[in-house]
Design a protein around this motif. Structure first.
Motif, PDB file in Angstrom:
ATOM      1  N   ALA A  62      49.299  30.152  38.622  1.00 15.95           N
ATOM      2  CA  ALA A  62      47.998  30.335  37.982  1.00 15.95           C
ATOM      3  C   ALA A  62      47.297  31.586  38.505  1.00 15.95           C
ATOM      4  CB  ALA A  62      47.112  29.114  38.222  1.00 15.95           C
ATOM      5  N   ARG A  63      46.360  32.080  37.722  1.00 13.33           N
ATOM      6  CA  ARG A  63      45.458  33.142  38.169  1.00 13.33           C
ATOM      7  C   ARG A  63      44.214  32.448  38.708  1.00 13.33           C
ATOM      8  NH1 ARG A  63      48.352  34.316  33.853  1.00 13.33           N
ATOM      9  NH2 ARG A  63      49.240  36.414  33.570  1.00 13.33           N
ATOM     10  N   VAL A  64      43.802  32.813  39.906  1.00  9.74           N
ATOM     11  CA  VAL A  64      42.758  32.060  40.594  1.00  9.74           C
ATOM     12  C   VAL A  64      41.626  32.965  41.066  1.00  9.74           C
ATOM     13  CG1 VAL A  64      42.225  30.456  42.468  1.00  9.74           C
ATOM     14  CG2 VAL A  64      44.481  30.381  41.367  1.00  9.74           C
ATOM     15  N   VAL A  65      40.405  32.561  40.753  1.00 10.72           N
ATOM     16  CA  VAL A  65      39.217  33.210  41.292  1.00 10.72           C
ATOM     17  C   VAL A  65      38.799  32.428  42.531  1.00 10.72           C
ATOM     18  CG1 VAL A  65      36.822  33.849  40.885  1.00 10.72           C
ATOM     19  CG2 VAL A  65      38.495  34.002  39.027  1.00 10.72           C
ATOM     20  N   VAL A  66      38.839  33.078  43.675  1.00  9.19           N
ATOM     21  CA  VAL A  66      38.473  32.451  44.949  1.00  9.19           C
ATOM     22  C   VAL A  66      36.980  32.703  45.162  1.00  9.19           C
ATOM     23  CG1 VAL A  66      39.033  32.243  47.388  1.00  9.19           C
ATOM     24  CG2 VAL A  66      40.770  33.063  45.780  1.00  9.19           C
ATOM     25  N   ASN A  67      36.188  31.742  44.765  1.00  6.26           N
ATOM     26  CA  ASN A  67      34.741  31.877  44.956  1.00  6.26           C
ATOM     27  C   ASN A  67      34.377  31.585  46.408  1.00  6.26           C
ATOM     28  OD1 ASN A  67      32.221  29.603  44.946  1.00  6.26           O
ATOM     29  ND2 ASN A  67      31.718  31.703  44.376  1.00  6.26           N
ATOM     30  N   GLU A  75      41.285  37.780  52.168  1.00 11.72           N
ATOM     31  CA  GLU A  75      42.635  37.666  52.731  1.00 11.72           C
ATOM     32  C   GLU A  75      43.567  36.958  51.739  1.00 11.72           C
ATOM     33  OE1 GLU A  75      44.941  35.690  56.590  1.00 11.72           O
ATOM     34  OE2 GLU A  75      42.748  35.673  56.486  1.00 11.72           O
ATOM     35  N   ILE A  76      43.075  35.895  51.113  1.00 13.93           N
ATOM     36  CA  ILE A  76      43.882  35.196  50.109  1.00 13.93           C
ATOM     37  C   ILE A  76      44.157  36.112  48.924  1.00 13.93           C
ATOM     38  CG2 ILE A  76      43.916  33.281  48.458  1.00 13.93           C
ATOM     39  CD1 ILE A  76      42.261  31.669  50.474  1.00 13.93           C
ATOM     40  N   ALA A  77      43.118  36.806  48.463  1.00 13.98           N
ATOM     41  CA  ALA A  77      43.274  37.702  47.314  1.00 13.98           C
ATOM     42  C   ALA A  77      44.265  38.823  47.617  1.00 13.98           C
ATOM     43  CB  ALA A  77      41.921  38.273  46.911  1.00 13.98           C
ATOM     44  N   ALA A  78      44.223  39.348  48.827  1.00 14.04           N
ATOM     45  CA  ALA A  78      45.123  40.442  49.195  1.00 14.04           C
ATOM     46  C   ALA A  78      46.579  39.990  49.231  1.00 14.04           C
ATOM     47  CB  ALA A  78      44.726  41.004  50.558  1.00 14.04           C
ATOM     48  N   ARG A 111      47.244  37.980  41.074  1.00  9.48           N
ATOM     49  CA  ARG A 111      46.828  36.686  40.531  1.00  9.48           C
ATOM     50  C   ARG A 111      45.628  36.059  41.221  1.00  9.48           C
ATOM     51  NH1 ARG A 111      50.012  32.835  41.240  1.00  9.48           N
ATOM     52  NH2 ARG A 111      51.525  33.768  42.663  1.00  9.48           N
ATOM     53  N   ALA A 112      45.071  36.689  42.224  1.00  8.90           N
ATOM     54  CA  ALA A 112      43.903  36.130  42.910  1.00  8.90           C
ATOM     55  C   ALA A 112      42.799  37.176  43.001  1.00  8.90           C
ATOM     56  CB  ALA A 112      44.276  35.634  44.302  1.00  8.90           C
ATOM     57  N   LEU A 113      41.579  36.712  42.851  1.00  7.44           N
ATOM     58  CA  LEU A 113      40.408  37.583  42.896  1.00  7.44           C
ATOM     59  C   LEU A 113      39.312  36.886  43.686  1.00  7.44           C
ATOM     60  CD1 LEU A 113      38.879  40.135  41.820  1.00  7.44           C
ATOM     61  CD2 LEU A 113      38.125  38.684  39.908  1.00  7.44           C
ATOM     62  N   ALA A 114      38.784  37.543  44.702  1.00  6.67           N
ATOM     63  CA  ALA A 114      37.691  36.997  45.508  1.00  6.67           C
ATOM     64  C   ALA A 114      36.357  37.425  44.895  1.00  6.67           C
ATOM     65  CB  ALA A 114      37.794  37.488  46.947  1.00  6.67           C
TER      66      ALA A 114
END
Length: 271
Positions: A48-53, A63-66, A71-74
């Protein structure tokens, strides 16, 4: 390919609203630490593509987004602020070029699971209740309403709320927290009825004490051991195990399930 083309193709392939996890855009509030981080990583592991709010945990979110740059965006946002939440959803849409289809209401505002230090019935204040309702009820309301236009465009949606087994087993005086989560369960069920005709499901996952998150880190080992002894599995639930249940409510296998509260605590509480 335009966003409209992507949306049309996705919707036509899944007429019952059962979008595979790998095609979902997911927002996890409070998604950088503790249970939220476990949920974020679970969705990422399924493609999945996930927005880490995050509210204040910028370094952890980035760190998760990097680690998942495609697929991840903070994104920072205070879920209690409707305008910030609308901006969060807009940013997600622009970045991933498709609408948000799944939201996980996980953010927990200003609360620590320290039973001995919590206000008892004779001392707890209205302000403490108001603070918890702002985070646990107003926050999810803001996120669901901000995401609804995109879910309607996609022809489906998944809303997952995080509850607690303290509804059934109030063994510690978390009066404000439990009351706010009980209200969130009510919102979960009434919104499920309201949004169901549009192919949007709304469900809750309720855990107990988790081993271990930042919020439960101060819990004495003896308490963990006592809880484990009282469960059929003889263990305390982990954040990863609860995250598995969140995946279930987002995936096509749960397409006929809405308005439910799934207790994930090793069998400690019988729902």
């Amino acid at each position: 390919m335009s966003t409209a083309t992507i949306t049309t193709e996705v919707t036509s392939q899944h007429d019952d609203g059962a979008l595979p996890l790998s095609e979902q855009v997911v927002v996890v509030t409070g998604g950088a630490r503790g249970l939220g981080a476990a949920i974020t990583r679970a969705f990422l592991s399924e493609g999945a593509r996930v927005v880490v709010n995050y509210h204040s945990s910028q370094a952890a979110a980035e760190e998760i987004a990097a680690a998942h740059p495609e697929r991840a965006l903070a994104v920072q946002a205070d879920v209690r602020d409707a305008e910030q939440v609308r901006s969060l959803i807009s940013t997600a849409r622009e970045h991933f070029e498709r609408p948000v289809t799944t939201v996980v209401n996980n953010a927990l505002v200003d609360f620590a699971f320290t039973g001995d230090a919590r206000s008892k019935a004779d001392a707890i204040t209205a302000e403490e209740f108001e603070a918890q309702f702002a985070g646990s009820v107003t926050g999810p309301l803001n996120l669901i309403q901000a995401a609804l236009p995109g879910m309607r465009e996609a022809g489906q949606g998944r809303v997952i709320t995080i509850g607690t087994n303290l509804f059934q087993h109030p063994v510690v005086p978390y009066h404000d927290y439990t009351a706010a989560k009980a209200a969130l369960l009510s919102l979960t069920r009434t919104f499920a009825d309201d949004l169901g005709p549009e192919g949007i499901t709304v469900n809750m996952v309720s855990g107990g004490l988790l081993r271990t998150t930042d919020a439960s880190a101060a819990t004495p080992e003896a308490v963990f051991d006592a809880i484990a002894a009282g469960t059929p599995l003889r263990t305390v639930t982990t954040p990863e195990q609860l995250a598995d249940a969140a995946l279930f409510f987002a995936c096509p296998w749960s397409r006929g399930v809405t308005g439910q509260n799934l207790i994930v605590d090793g069998g400690l509480v019988k729902g």
